[in-house]
Structures are given as C-alpha cells and as structure tokens.
Design a protein around this motif. Structure first.
Motif, short mmCIF file in Angstrom:
data_model
loop_
_atom_site.label_atom_id
_atom_site.label_comp_id
_atom_site.label_asym_id
_atom_site.label_seq_id
_atom_site.Cartn_x
_atom_site.Cartn_y
_atom_site.Cartn_z
N VAL A 141 6.04 57.52 131.49
CA VAL A 141 6.44 57.70 133.05
C VAL A 141 7.58 57.44 133.21
O VAL A 141 8.18 56.48 132.76
CB VAL A 141 5.30 56.84 133.95
N VAL A 142 8.34 58.30 134.14
CA VAL A 142 9.63 57.80 134.78
C VAL A 142 9.23 56.99 136.14
O VAL A 142 8.52 57.67 136.83
CB VAL A 142 10.39 58.93 135.22
N VAL A 143 9.59 55.72 136.22
CA VAL A 143 9.12 54.89 137.46
C VAL A 143 10.53 54.66 138.05
O VAL A 143 11.39 54.08 137.53
CB VAL A 143 8.51 53.91 137.34
N HIS A 144 10.59 54.26 139.29
CA HIS A 144 11.84 54.01 140.16
C HIS A 144 11.63 52.35 140.29
O HIS A 144 12.79 51.70 140.34
CB HIS A 144 12.17 54.57 141.29
N ASP A 145 10.27 52.02 140.51
CA ASP A 145 10.23 50.74 140.80
C ASP A 145 10.14 49.73 139.54
O ASP A 145 8.92 49.78 138.77
CB ASP A 145 9.00 50.30 141.73
N VAL A 146 11.04 49.09 139.22
CA VAL A 146 11.11 48.30 137.67
C VAL A 146 9.89 47.41 137.61
O VAL A 146 9.29 47.19 136.51
CB VAL A 146 12.35 47.71 137.43
N ASN A 147 9.04 46.93 138.74
CA ASN A 147 8.31 46.08 138.83
C ASN A 147 6.75 46.59 138.35
O ASN A 147 6.05 46.13 137.46
CB ASN A 147 8.20 45.45 140.12
N PHE A 148 6.79 47.89 138.51
CA PHE A 148 5.68 48.71 138.15
C PHE A 148 5.81 48.89 136.58
O PHE A 148 4.77 48.75 135.57
CB PHE A 148 5.47 49.96 138.64
N ALA A 149 7.05 49.04 135.92
CA ALA A 149 7.18 49.11 134.54
C ALA A 149 6.90 47.71 134.08
O ALA A 149 6.26 47.54 132.93
CB ALA A 149 8.65 49.43 134.29
N ALA A 150 7.29 46.62 134.74
CA ALA A 150 7.12 45.52 134.04
C ALA A 150 5.67 44.93 134.25
O ALA A 150 5.28 44.47 133.13
CB ALA A 150 7.88 44.22 135.18
N ALA A 151 4.90 45.36 135.10
CA ALA A 151 3.57 45.28 135.12
C ALA A 151 2.75 45.85 134.30
O ALA A 151 1.64 45.48 133.77
CB ALA A 151 3.24 44.98 136.48
N TYR A 152 2.94 47.15 134.08
CA TYR A 152 2.03 48.08 133.15
C TYR A 152 2.51 48.47 131.80
O TYR A 152 1.62 49.14 131.03
CB TYR A 152 1.51 49.05 134.19
N ALA A 153 3.87 48.58 131.77
CA ALA A 153 4.42 49.29 130.60
C ALA A 153 4.09 48.35 129.35
O ALA A 153 4.45 47.21 129.38
CB ALA A 153 5.74 49.74 130.69
N ASP A 154 3.87 49.02 128.10
CA ASP A 154 4.16 48.36 126.87
C ASP A 154 5.43 48.32 126.21
O ASP A 154 6.00 47.37 125.84
CB ASP A 154 3.48 48.91 125.61
N LEU A 155 6.01 49.45 126.47
CA LEU A 155 7.56 49.81 126.12
C LEU A 155 8.18 50.24 127.26
O LEU A 155 7.90 51.12 128.20
CB LEU A 155 7.37 50.72 124.91
N VAL A 156 9.40 49.61 127.54
CA VAL A 156 10.36 49.90 128.62
C VAL A 156 11.63 50.42 128.01
O VAL A 156 12.15 49.83 127.15
CB VAL A 156 10.64 48.97 129.69
N VAL A 157 12.08 51.66 128.53
CA VAL A 157 13.29 52.40 128.06
C VAL A 157 14.34 52.31 129.16
O VAL A 157 13.93 53.09 130.35
CB VAL A 157 13.25 53.60 127.63
N ALA A 158 15.18 51.58 129.06
CA ALA A 158 16.40 51.60 130.15
C ALA A 158 17.62 52.39 130.00
O ALA A 158 18.14 52.34 128.86
CB ALA A 158 16.91 50.17 130.52
N MET A 159 17.88 53.38 130.95
CA MET A 159 18.85 54.47 130.54
C MET A 159 19.96 54.18 131.78
O MET A 159 19.90 53.79 132.91
CB MET A 159 18.34 55.92 130.61
N VAL A 160 21.22 54.37 131.36
CA VAL A 160 22.36 54.50 132.36
C VAL A 160 23.22 55.54 131.94
O VAL A 160 23.59 55.74 130.55
CB VAL A 160 23.13 53.24 132.04
#
Lengths: 252, 322
Positions: free
Chosen positions: A191-210
């Motif tokens: 998933v692409v998510v805007h709210d990082v806290n949803f990533a923090a709460a639900y994701a196993d793996l987080v990919v941060a892009m810039v």
C-alpha cells in the motif's frame, strides 16, 4: 516476491523515479511512505503494469510484468488506483463479480460465486451487495473496490492510497481488513499511505522514498524513527511509543 | 430483478412488433387481398426493415460507444461521422454534378461510402492510439475539430453550387426512411447481424472496459486493443445507418438514455439487447404516428432530432457534463 531492478521513469523532462532496486518479500503488508512527488505511486503503478518504466525490470512472482501475458498476470497481481471514476452503473455485487473476470471470462462458475461471496463477507458488504455504487458513501464505495480486488484472488495486491478521503473510523477499518487479508488469506499487500502512523501500526515492512529513490527499507521499528522521518519528510518529526508501536508526532 | 428485466424486454419487443404490424397494414387504400394491397404492404416492409437496421445501428452503437468512452453524453456523431457524410455527399455533387450523382445511385456507391467512413474512423483511431499521448479526450477533441473542418468544407462547396444542385443536395442531406435503397437492405442487415454477434461475444469484455483503463488492465484485458475494436465496430454500424438514411445525430443518444433507464444497471448482457429493442420500438412508433396518423413522413428525422436535441439539452442541464 516482487523484484524491482534498476527501474527508472521520467515524465517528459521531469525525473520521476530511479534508478530503484527493491525486493518485497511474499506475505505480509508492505507500506510505501514518503513526501509528495517521491515516486511512490509511480513505482506502484509500474509494478502493476499500468505504466511502463523507461528502463529496468519488474518481476512479480516469476513473471516479468512487461512481457508476461496480461491475463496470466491478472491471476497473480491486482492493482487498485485511487481514482475510480466510471459512469457504468453497477451494484456492489456486479462490481465484485467483475473482479473474477481473469478467472471466469464473464461466465461465473460456482467457485467464482463463492469467491465473490467471500470477498463481500470479508469487507462486511454482504448487506449492501444489491445497492448501486452511486448510492453508497465514499467509504463504502472504497470498500467495494477493495472487495473487487480481493475477489480477483491474486497473490499480490497493490493499493494506491486506499485511505484517501476516509475518515478515522473507516481508515482504521480498512487497514485492519488489509492486515487480515495478509494474515488470513495469505495475500501480499503493498500500500501507498500518506499517514506514516498507519504504516507504523500495520505494516511489516516500510519503504521510505525521497526524490524517486528509496531512502530506507526495513521493519516499521527501524524506519519509523525521528532521524529517518526527519530526513525523508524534511520537517522535524518526533517518535513516541504507544502500545509497543512507534507513533510519529510532527505537528509542531 | 432478472425476471423483471426479461418482462420489460419482452414488453418492449411486443410494442415494436405491434408498431411494425400497424405500419404494414394500417390505412391501406387498396382493397384487402388485392394485388395493389400487397404491393403497398411490400413497399412498407422496406420501411420497416430500414427502421430496424437504423435503430439497431444507432442504439447498439451508442451503448457500446458509451462503454468504451466512459461517458453518457457523447454519441458517435461527435467523431465527425455526420460531417464526413455531408462532405462526401457535397463533394460528389460539387465535383461530378447532380446528374452524375443521381445516375450513380446504387449498392456500389453505398459500399464505397461505408468503406470510406470506416477507413476514416480506423485511421483516426489507429493514429491516435499509437501515439504517446493516446487519450480518449484527445480522440474526441480531434473528432470534434475534424467534424467542424468537414462542415466548413461542405458549407464552402455548397456556396459555389447552382441553386438546383443545392436543392438536390439538401434533399440528400436529410435522412429519409421511406426512400432508402432496397438493394442495400439485405447487406445492411447482414452487417448488423455480424457486428451484433461479435459485440455479443465480447459483452463481458465490454463490462470490464467500461470500468476504465486502469481497472481493465488490472483485470487482464488488453484495454487499448479492445477499445479500438469496439470503436471500429461502432464505426461500421453508424456508417451502415448513415449510408442508408443519412445522419441522425440524437437518435442514439435518446435510445441509449431510455435503455439505461429501463435496464437500471450497465451490464451489457442486458443493455445490448434492450438497446436494440428500445431503438426499434421508438423509431417504429414514431414512424407510425408521423407517417400514418399525421401524414408527415418527410418530417420524421426532423422531429426525432428536435425531440432528441431537447432531451439532450435537458439532460445536460440536469446532470452536467458527466
């Protein structure tokens, strides 16, 4: 496993993505985060073969998304974009039924009907199944699209900002359901998510892009840190603990 | 819901059959059973056949067109079809004179005209969809601009015609169901049957395509290819109808709108047969009323366009450009 190697994309003279190398393991929820214009959606749409990259390769399972037969790919990989405007007038059940198209080619067999029932049940849409989409609220409609994608019964499910325009309650419900799809149905959810806290709460793996590149990849605990987030989003971010999960605070 | 759909389809088909029977037998001046009587019935059968073909082409063509262009406002005419027909007709009179045009009437001319129109459409779509900026909006915009170009060209040539040639031309530019070409009818019907069968086999693909490009690709449909196939088939249908009775801008719109109202949902398994039935009954009833009750056969197209145009405007004002 989704393997992205040396992928690049330009829109005219604007550099949008890459070169990017990334491996997303099978199973679980992977979240793509990053500021606007970081290339998250671009990468997701290229993986989902809605857009073609300028160079590089994308493999999903053991299929190359550019050369593989689109029909076969549709049994392995489903993608849902955020804008779904169409004038066709369908009921929830008809829409979810179209998710079976790669398997049924329009002729619904008993196992197709079963898959549709399951997807409706999974997203609590059974009571709404005969309602037309234009009679639903935004959150319900979003759920119907996700049900269609789940009914496709693909190993890999890509969702571009599925939480857009959802209020707190619906956003939480949606993330819970995606989590369950990964845990109970064995889907690989990206998933692409805007709210990082949803990533923090639900994701196993987080990919941060810039700026079209991948800045950090790792478990939520490693990526959701003050140092990484401050660098990625370019604004001061603090991280606190809540129920054993990191929570980013960035309002000051 | 399924049974109510079936009942509606049967009901509308029965209406169409009743109207057809009424057209054939109502107010026949010759004594029943005489030779003259059957001659008149026969000539009326040509009208009924023409109406069925025209209604099928516009009804089914517009529904398919709406599915692939993802809108419910635009009709195939916006792709410059009517204008192309006008420019071909005007060009014929302009370059060869009215006499030559009248002499060349026949199956060959109709076939050439249809082929020209389909070739034009195929070239336009082929060119537009092979480019990098292939988008339906560009295609439609090009259609509108080309249509305007063709219209201006026709107007220009019409200014240079003699009054008598212009008179003959004007008569051709308005559709006329009563004087369609008999020799052409079986061919038109054959084309309709073939195109109808192809579309019917693709009805589920059309459902998927109507969800838009991204969803369709995600569901494994070769979107671009399917859209081009559908648009070419629509081009074939519309050119058959236009070659037969001339341009009809709003007929397809009205039939499609009625079809959506009656069916409720957008599945092509239902909308395609319903569009054919609704088209046939609408046009047959309109023809019967105007020709046999008001003796205004020549006005049929004008009145259909007038009513259709008003409905179109009303729809636009009520729903906006969606």
């Amino acid at each position: 496993m989704i393997t992205v190697s040396n992928l690049t994309k330009r829109y005219g003279s604007v550099h949008a993505l890459g070169p990017v190398d990334l491996e997303i393991p099978r199973g679980g929820v992977t979240a793509l985060i990053g500021p606007n214009g970081a290339g998250k959606s671009t990468m997701l749409t290229i993986i989902g073969r809605l857009l073609s990259g300028d160079s590089g390769r994308v493999e999903v399972g053991d299929l190359d998304v550019v050369t593989a037969d689109s029909r076969e790919l549709a049994k392995k990989l489903a993608i849902l974009r955020q804008e779904n405007h169409f004038v066709a007038r369908l009921t929830v059940r008809q829409l979810v039924g179209l998710g079976r198209f790669p398997h049924s080619r329009g002729r619904m067999r008993p196992d197709d009907v079963e898959a549709v029932d399951l997807a409706l049940e999974f997203l609590d849409l059974t009571p709404l199944q005969d309602r037309f989409l234009d009679e639903l609220s935004g959150g319900q409609r979003q759920r119907a699209y996700v049900a269609m994608v789940l009914a496709q019964q693909t190993d890999y499910v890509l969702l571009d900002e599925p939480l857009n325009n959802l209020d707190m309650r619906h956003a939480v419900t949606m993330m819970r359901q995606l989590r369950r799809a990964a845990d109970e149905l064995g889907r690989t959810v990206v998933v692409v998510v805007h709210d990082v806290n949803f990533a923090a709460a639900y994701a196993d793996l987080v990919v941060a892009m810039v700026d079209g590149r991948i800045a950090h990849v790792g478990p939520a605990r490693e990526v959701i840190t003050p140092y990484v987030l401050t660098e990625v989003f370019g604004t001061p971010v603090d991280v606190i603990e809540h129920r054993d999960r990191p929570v980013a605070v960035y309002y000051h | 819901m399924r049974s109510s759909y079936r009942a509606r389809l049967i009901g509308i088909s029965v209406l169409a059959i009743l109207a057809a029977v009424a057209i054939l037998f109502y107010g026949n001046p010759a004594p029943a059973g005489s030779r003259g009587y059957w001659t008149i019935v026969e000539s009326r059968m040509v009208s009924v056949g023409t109406i069925l073909i025209v209604a099928f082409c516009h009804g089914v063509g517009t529904v398919v067109f709406h599915a692939v262009t993802n809108n419910r406002i635009l009709t195939p005419s916006i792709l410059g079809f009517d204008a192309l027909y006008r420019v071909i007709q005007t060009g014929l009179v302009f370059f060869f004179g009215a006499g030559a045009v009248a002499a060349s009437d026949g199956l060959l001319k109709v076939v050439v005209q249809s082929v020209l129109m389909v070739a034009f459409a195929t070239l336009l779509y082929g060119w537009l969809f092979s480019g990098t900026h292939a988008s339906l909006h560009v295609l439609l915009l090009v259609g509108v601009v080309l249509g305007m170009g063709f219209s201006s060209l026709s107007t220009f040539m019409q200014r240079l015609l003699t009054p008598s040639e212009f008179d003959i031309l004007t008569a051709r530019l308005f559709g006329h169901i009563s004087v369609s070409n008999v020799a052409y009818l079986p061919w038109g019907a054959l084309v309709c049957v073939i195109v109808g069968a192809i579309l019917w086999r693709r009805r589920h693909v059309l459902d998927v395509v109507s969800l838009g490009r991204e969803t369709a690709i995600s569901l494994g449909v070769a979107y671009r290819r399917e859209v081009v196939i559908a648009l070419v088939l629509v081009a074939v249908l519309i050119s058959v109808s236009t070659s037969l009775v001339g341009p009809m801008t709003f007929l397809g719109f009205v039939v499609a709108l009625l079809t959506y109202q009656i069916v409720g949902s957008s599945e092509h398994t239902r909308t395609l047969p319903m569009a054919a039935a609704v088209g046939a009954s609408t046009l047959l009833i309109a023809y019967f009323i105007l020709r046999h009750l008001f003796y205004a056969a020549g006005l049929i197209n004008v009145i259909i366009e007038l009513v259709g145009g008003l409905v179109f405007l009303g729809y636009l004002l009520r729903k906006g450009l969606r």
